[in-house]
Design a protein around this motif. Structure first.
Motif, short mmCIF file in Angstrom:
data_model
loop_
_atom_site.label_atom_id
_atom_site.label_comp_id
_atom_site.label_asym_id
_atom_site.label_seq_id
_atom_site.Cartn_x
_atom_site.Cartn_y
_atom_site.Cartn_z
N ILE A 186 0.83 -1.21 0.00
CA ILE A 186 0.00 0.00 0.00
C ILE A 186 0.86 1.25 0.00
O ILE A 186 0.52 2.25 -0.67
CB ILE A 186 -0.95 0.00 1.21
N TRP A 187 1.97 1.25 0.72
CA TRP A 187 2.88 2.39 0.68
C TRP A 187 3.28 2.71 -0.76
O TRP A 187 3.49 3.88 -1.11
CB TRP A 187 4.14 2.10 1.48
N GLN A 188 3.42 1.69 -1.58
CA GLN A 188 3.83 1.88 -2.97
C GLN A 188 2.64 2.21 -3.87
O GLN A 188 2.70 3.11 -4.71
CB GLN A 188 4.54 0.61 -3.47
N VAL A 189 1.55 1.46 -3.69
CA VAL A 189 0.42 1.55 -4.60
C VAL A 189 -0.38 2.84 -4.40
O VAL A 189 -0.76 3.51 -5.38
CB VAL A 189 -0.50 0.31 -4.41
N ALA A 190 -0.66 3.20 -3.15
CA ALA A 190 -1.58 4.32 -2.90
C ALA A 190 -1.09 5.63 -3.51
O ALA A 190 -1.85 6.30 -4.23
CB ALA A 190 -1.83 4.46 -1.40
N PRO A 191 0.15 6.07 -3.26
CA PRO A 191 0.58 7.34 -3.87
C PRO A 191 0.72 7.25 -5.38
O PRO A 191 0.50 8.23 -6.09
CB PRO A 191 1.92 7.63 -3.19
N ALA A 192 1.11 6.06 -5.88
CA ALA A 192 1.23 5.91 -7.33
C ALA A 192 -0.12 6.09 -8.01
O ALA A 192 -0.24 6.78 -9.03
CB ALA A 192 1.83 4.54 -7.66
#
Length: 472
Positions: A157-163
């Protein structure tokens, strides 16, 4: 929010059927959790094709629409929180309670909401009547997200959410050790996201290398070892990808002589032993002033002895096994070497080899030399070396001696003094009277060989975008 009614049972059932996949075992019991699909490079190309088709419309949708979708995704995660936590506990090994599986699922929804809510407006750089220059943040295109096995859902989620917030499509490549939990999480997210925008490809090293080198992928986000990070840098070079790398850490904590040993003991313990020590930004070497060394050792031992370790599905446990045999062997080797060197084992260091699972007991090691392998190498497990120092200058020099610098901490009731010492420590984040407390509003990233690029907050959003200057 559109949630598939049958998904509650489907998520748990999906990890039970063989379906010609790769067997995934529970690290606490050795029992089979389920079977992971064996995706390959062709599957990756299919994911790239889907992402290419879905991304332009998502980019055009704008921040308001994308933020609303992330909020709906957070709702979906919360609706399936217990099923996701059960899968995570069985596959990764971490207990349901404490700062573990349920905590991790809660962090997933919290980071989704934070990414949705952080404002990011165009910035006016110059406006003097003759020149007007603004910086805007445009989508990159396709982001590859390569995750670890220690916090597989949360870091995804740290990677996916801002992307996603910044208008990108995302292809997730989970760790080979913990694919099931990430696949389940992506399935939940995809109940509310446009088709093709988010895809998980569960494969081996060949898939990771292909993702890092694929010309259609504009950025790679990776959390994992420094060695793998270096390999990703090389694989990404030909296409000059943007990179955010959160790599190995061997975080130092410095306890100043005015600290209250009993008051800080529990904070020190969880700073070191959260997720049974399997955290990049965990406290991995503790420097304590000689005046309070014995008191800190005694207080930490008392806290450690009260923390139950066992199978994650047992509601009473707060510590679990090492996730895999390779990591267990590293911890066992380092503690054995420390013992042979003459270091004093305060608690632990005596694994029960008769029980199933990769359980290594909570271990505190005192009177250890700063050059001992348990101090110099990242143990990534439940063994903490405690090093005595005489002067603050000596402590800072030892803390800064290694080539990594993800996080660090300073412990003292004198906040001004603690901040002065913190400013001298070479690390991306230095906490005061706590360790490893990440916050979705506050940027996080490493120094030295612990990686580069920032995550979280407005800076994290910017690192998932292409800055464009409009000048005129």
């Amino acid at each position: 929010m559109s949630v598939v009614p049958e998904m509650k049972q489907a998520l748990l059932a999906s990890v039970s059927a063989a379906d010609n996949g790769r067997k995934i075992k529970d690290p606490a019991t050795g029992e089979t959790v389920g079977y992971a699909p064996q995706h390959g490079v062709r599957d990756l190309q299919n994911a790239v094709d889907l992402a290419r088709s879905a991304q332009p419309a998502w980019a055009d949708a704008g921040h308001e629409t994308r933020s609303a979708a992330l909020l709906a995704a957070a709702d979906a995660v919360e609706a399936h929180a217990e099923e996701l936590a059960q899968i995570l506990s069985r596959e990764q090994g971490k207990p349901l309670n404490g700062p573990n599986a349920r905590f991790e699922i809660g962090a997933c929804s919290a980071w989704l909401r934070a990414a949705a809510g952080i404002p990011l407006e165009p910035e006016t750089l110059v406006d003097d009547g003759e020149t007007r220059a603004e910086v805007h943040y445009r989508p990159l295109g396709i982001v590859g997200a390569i995750g670890p096995w220690n916090w597989p859902m949360m870091i995804t989620i740290w990677q996916v959410a801002p992307a996603l917030r910044m208008g990108n499509a995302v292809i997730v490549k989970p760790s080979e050790y913990t694919p099931l939990s990430v696949l389940a999480l992506v399935e939940v997210l995809n109940t509310v996201l446009p088709a093709g925008l988010l895809t998980a490809v569960s494969g081996g090293r060949d898939v990771g290398e292909a993702l890092a080198s694929h010309p259609a992928v504009s950025k790679i986000m990776f959390t994992g070892s420094t060695a793998t990070g270096k390999a990703i840098i090389k694989s990404s070079a030909d296409s000059i990808k943007r990179l955010t790398l959160e790599l190995g850490g061997n975080d130092a904590g410095i306890v100043l002589p005015d600290a209250d040993a009993k008051a800080i003991a529990e904070g020190l313990f969880w700073g070191a032993f959260i997720n049974t020590g399997q955290t990049c930004a965990a406290l991995k070497r503790l420097y304590v002033h000689e005046d309070i060394y014995d008191a800190v050792c005694e207080a930490l031992t008392e806290v450690a002895s009260a923390m139950p370790m066992g199978v994650g599905l047992d509601e009473n446990n707060v510590l679990g096994p090492l996730q895999n045999k390779a990591q267990y062997d590293i911890v066992e080797r380092l503690v054995d070497e420390a013992r042979k060197s003459g270091a004093r084992i305060l608690i632990g260091g005596n694994p029960d080899t008769e029980q199933p699972g990769y359980f290594y007991p909570t271990t505190l090691v005192a009177d250890i030399d700063n050059n001992n392998p348990l101090v110099v190498e990242e143990q990534f497990g439940p063994a903490l070396p405690i090093i005595r120092y005489k002067t603050v200058d000596e402590a800072v020099a030892m803390a800064n001696a290694l080539d990594v610098g993800l996080g660090a901490s300073v412990w003292s009731p004198d906040l001004e003094q603690a901040r002065t010492v913190a400013a001298r420590v070479q690390a991306g984040t230095v906490w005061i009277n706590k360790h490893g407390a990440v916050d979705p509003r506050i940027p996080f990233g490493g120094a030295k060989q612990s990686g580069y690029g920032l995550e979280f907050g407005v800076e994290g959003l910017k690192h998932l975008a292409q800055p464009q200057i409009i000048n005129g």
